[in-house]
Write a protein that holds these residues in place. Structure first.
Motif, short mmCIF file in Angstrom:
data_model
loop_
_atom_site.label_atom_id
_atom_site.label_comp_id
_atom_site.label_asym_id
_atom_site.label_seq_id
_atom_site.Cartn_x
_atom_site.Cartn_y
_atom_site.Cartn_z
N ASP A 128 92.45 104.77 -1.55
CA ASP A 128 92.65 103.27 -1.25
C ASP A 128 91.39 102.70 -0.48
OD1 ASP A 128 95.28 103.70 -2.24
OD2 ASP A 128 96.34 103.03 -0.74
N VAL A 129 90.71 103.44 0.25
CA VAL A 129 89.50 102.95 1.03
C VAL A 129 88.49 102.18 0.41
CG1 VAL A 129 87.91 104.85 0.96
CG2 VAL A 129 88.09 103.46 3.05
N ILE A 130 88.61 102.47 -0.94
CA ILE A 130 87.76 101.79 -1.86
C ILE A 130 88.11 100.51 -2.73
CG2 ILE A 130 86.04 103.77 -2.11
CD1 ILE A 130 87.27 104.13 -5.36
N GLY A 131 89.72 100.20 -2.32
CA GLY A 131 90.12 99.06 -3.10
C GLY A 131 90.88 99.53 -4.34
N PHE A 132 91.09 98.31 -4.79
CA PHE A 132 91.86 98.23 -6.36
C PHE A 132 91.52 99.37 -7.05
CE2 PHE A 132 92.74 96.95 -10.62
CZ PHE A 132 94.00 96.44 -10.52
N PRO A 133 92.44 100.16 -7.88
CA PRO A 133 93.69 99.62 -7.96
C PRO A 133 94.68 100.38 -6.66
CG PRO A 133 93.33 101.48 -9.24
CD PRO A 133 92.10 101.30 -8.80
N SER A 134 94.38 101.23 -5.86
CA SER A 134 95.09 101.72 -4.63
C SER A 134 96.18 102.49 -5.22
CB SER A 134 95.35 100.38 -3.87
OG SER A 134 94.25 100.13 -3.07
N LEU A 135 96.08 103.45 -6.25
CA LEU A 135 97.24 104.10 -6.61
C LEU A 135 97.18 105.47 -6.28
CD1 LEU A 135 97.50 102.52 -10.20
CD2 LEU A 135 99.26 102.04 -8.27
N ALA A 136 98.18 106.30 -6.02
CA ALA A 136 97.92 107.50 -5.72
C ALA A 136 97.59 108.40 -6.88
CB ALA A 136 99.30 108.40 -5.26
N SER A 137 97.90 108.03 -8.10
CA SER A 137 97.44 108.90 -9.14
C SER A 137 96.12 108.62 -9.54
CB SER A 137 98.23 108.34 -10.58
OG SER A 137 98.13 106.70 -10.49
N GLY A 140 98.74 92.73 2.77
CA GLY A 140 97.64 92.91 2.69
C GLY A 140 97.40 94.52 3.68
N ARG A 141 96.32 95.18 3.41
CA ARG A 141 96.05 96.34 4.17
C ARG A 141 94.50 96.39 4.24
NH1 ARG A 141 100.17 100.05 4.68
NH2 ARG A 141 98.80 101.89 4.83
N VAL A 142 94.12 97.20 5.39
CA VAL A 142 92.54 97.19 5.80
C VAL A 142 92.31 98.68 5.75
CG1 VAL A 142 92.48 95.07 7.06
CG2 VAL A 142 93.03 97.35 8.04
N GLY A 143 91.11 99.11 5.06
CA GLY A 143 90.45 100.34 5.25
C GLY A 143 90.31 100.85 6.53
N ASP A 186 83.26 96.45 4.05
CA ASP A 186 83.47 94.85 3.96
C ASP A 186 84.54 94.33 5.06
OD1 ASP A 186 85.95 95.44 3.14
OD2 ASP A 186 85.95 94.95 0.98
N ASP A 187 84.77 93.17 4.88
CA ASP A 187 85.62 92.77 5.99
C ASP A 187 87.07 93.07 6.10
OD1 ASP A 187 86.27 91.45 3.73
OD2 ASP A 187 86.41 89.31 4.32
N ARG A 188 87.62 93.92 5.05
CA ARG A 188 88.70 94.43 5.04
C ARG A 188 88.60 95.86 5.33
NH1 ARG A 188 93.71 92.32 3.59
NH2 ARG A 188 93.60 90.09 4.44
N GLY A 189 87.29 96.48 5.60
CA GLY A 189 87.27 97.94 5.86
C GLY A 189 87.09 98.81 4.75
N ARG A 190 86.80 97.92 3.43
CA ARG A 190 86.72 98.90 2.51
C ARG A 190 85.25 99.25 1.88
NH1 ARG A 190 90.59 94.55 -0.57
NH2 ARG A 190 88.75 93.24 0.23
N LEU A 191 85.00 100.40 1.47
CA LEU A 191 83.67 100.81 0.98
C LEU A 191 83.18 100.63 -0.42
CD1 LEU A 191 83.73 104.36 2.97
CD2 LEU A 191 82.90 101.89 3.65
N LYS A 192 82.10 100.20 -0.69
CA LYS A 192 81.54 99.96 -1.82
C LYS A 192 81.21 101.38 -2.52
CE LYS A 192 78.43 97.05 -4.87
NZ LYS A 192 77.53 95.98 -4.73
#
Length: 474
Positions: free
Chosen positions: A311-320, A269-272, A287-293
């Motif tokens: 990545d700070v907004i979560g899935f899919p966390s891809l560079a593209s 796992g990773r955190v924002g 959220d509890d993992r530092g991600r933004l909605k």
């Protein structure tokens, strides 16, 4: 106080694309990066380092040629950390140079320091203990990425216990390795080290991993891992990690088993990286993992002039996808027209072997109650596969029986992340099985697998109605 039309916090894929898009719209742009050099996590510790490490290992280990010359074949007999680091430094310097040139060519200002919101339009940037600057912006894009999750019971020391950021900073070749976490990052590093014949144990608390990938592809992947001796410990957690007298990591699992290896990589796992941004001054909560909605169409947060992407907004966390999110955020911020986003985008997992996928999995097709047919092609069935000495690798195509349209393309093996884009184009253009059957592919190529897989499905599908041409309208 200097004023800008847009301030971007972070210079990774999402940040750089947002900044350059805004600059091309004629806006004044400032990029704040908390490292001394631009590039963000992607360039310094994430995407580029891990993929460079992978390519270096595959070349020096002779991995791609073992189908011809045997399992004992090596290009370099004893691979050391310095061999891995040399290519890594050259690649990073080149990537940073290209990015700095892009910013300069487009008139994007950059500043090094840690950004903090004073209010929704004003940021303070701390350059050092004594130095701080203030900037004002009409709009802000938060593209700070993520950092590794580091639980307190794991004794990280950067000599025998690593997270996914610091293992790439100074790569070494251990005698043995435990990888905790079978996500994308954990699997990539586990298989890269395994390709150097390092004994690897992979620990994952879930019974399955990569649930968003077609299960038949995962079954093939697991078979490949077990065939080369990787130990998979699924459905167990790491309760404790201790260091023995030699400094090796001893992991105690929830089933009572102990694993002793020279190195341990914790990649669960990773955190924002939002701590310290002062979001509370703007009324934004992570959220509890530092991600933004955010709004998934515009990438606005609950504060209209503040956007977030990557990545700070979560899935899919891809560079593209992060690049597209940054571009869309910049366009929306300044009222520029935005073409509709494509319905499907590809995933690429740079493990050994590669996995890439686009569209619906077989499990998703079943859940939607869509009548379907699958076609399979093995890379060893292609002439190019024989020429390359490939003994594994497969492509799976899923077609609708009603419309004959391609629903999903799923690939494992050499070149999967390149091959998937043919499937991506056909899928988004609503192409059918008949496209693959009726068109010629370069010979010999691995792309010929599209025709083989399509024919495999075609032979079990009802013939197309006489006089009815295949249409991209489905």
């Amino acid at each position: 106080m200097e004023k800008f039309d847009l301030i971007v916090i972070g210079s990774g894929p999402a940040g750089r694309r947002a900044a350059i898009q805004a600059a091309k719209l004629g806006k004044s742009v400032l990029v704040v990066e908390n490292r001394l050099r631009v590039g963000g996590v992607s360039v310094h510790t994430g995407t580029i380092p891990s993929k460079t490490l992978r390519e270096t290992v595959l070349n020096l280990s002779g991995w791609r040629e073992r189908g011809f010359y045997g399992l004992a074949y090596r290009v370099k007999r004893d691979i050391e950390g310095k061999d891995l680091g040399a290519r890594l430094r050259m690649t990073l310097d080149h990537e940073i140079d290209v990015l700095e040139h892009q910013f300069a060519r487009n008139g994007v200002r950059t500043v090094a320091g840690k950004a903090r919101f004073v209010n929704p339009h004003q940021l303070a940037v701390k350059h050092s203990e004594e130095s701080e600057s203030n900037f004002e912006a009409e709009n802000v894009v938060i593209a700070v990425g993520t950092s590794p999750y580091r639980p307190k019971h794991i004794p990280f020391n950067e000599t025998s216990v690593f997270d996914s950021d610091n293992i790439a900073a100074d790569p070494r070749v251990p005698k043995s390795l435990t990888v905790v976490g079978a996500g994308v990052i954990g699997l990539e590093y586990a298989t890269i080290y395994s390709a150097m014949d390092v004994p690897v144990t992979l620990v994952e608390p879930r019974e399955q991993f990569l649930e968003f990938i077609d299960r038949e592809i995962i079954e093939e992947f697991v078979h490949e891992l077990r065939k080369r001796g990787m130990q998979l410990r699924l459905g167990v957690t790491v309760d404790a990690v201790d260091l023995d007298a030699q400094g090796w990591a001893v992991s105690t699992l929830s089933d009572g088993r102990k694993i002793r290896t020279e190195m341990l990589l914790y990649a669960a796992g990773r955190v924002g990286a939002t701590a310290g941004l002062g979001l509370e001054t703007c009324g934004i909560e992570a959220d509890d993992r530092g991600r933004l909605k955010v709004d998934q169409k515009t990438f606005q947060t609950n504060v209209p002039n503040i956007y977030a992407a990557g990545d700070v907004i979560g899935f899919p966390s891809l560079a593209s996808t992060a690049m597209e999110q940054g571009r869309i955020a910049a366009c929306h911020a300044f009222g520029a027209p935005m073409p509709p986003a494509p319905e499907y985008f590809p995933y690429g997992i740079y493990a050994v072997p590669e996995i890439s996928t686009v569209g619906l999995t077989e499990q998703q097709v079943k859940a939607k109650s869509i009548p379907y047919e699958c076609g399979i092609a093995r890379f060893r069935e292609t002439s190019r596969g024989h020429i390359m000495g490939l003994q594994s690798g497969m492509m799976k195509l899923i077609f609708s029986l009603k419309t004959r349209r391609l629903l999903g393309a799923h690939i494992i093996g050499e070149g999967a992340t390149e091959l998937v884009h043919i499937g991506q184009a056909v899928l988004n253009l609503k192409g059918t099985v008949d496209y693959f059957v009726e068109n010629a592919f370069n010979y010999p190529t691995l792309a010929e697998a599209y025709k083989i897989a399509a024919l495999d499905a075609f032979n079990r599908m009802a013939p197309r109605e006489p006089g009815k041409a295949a249409s991209i309208e489905g």
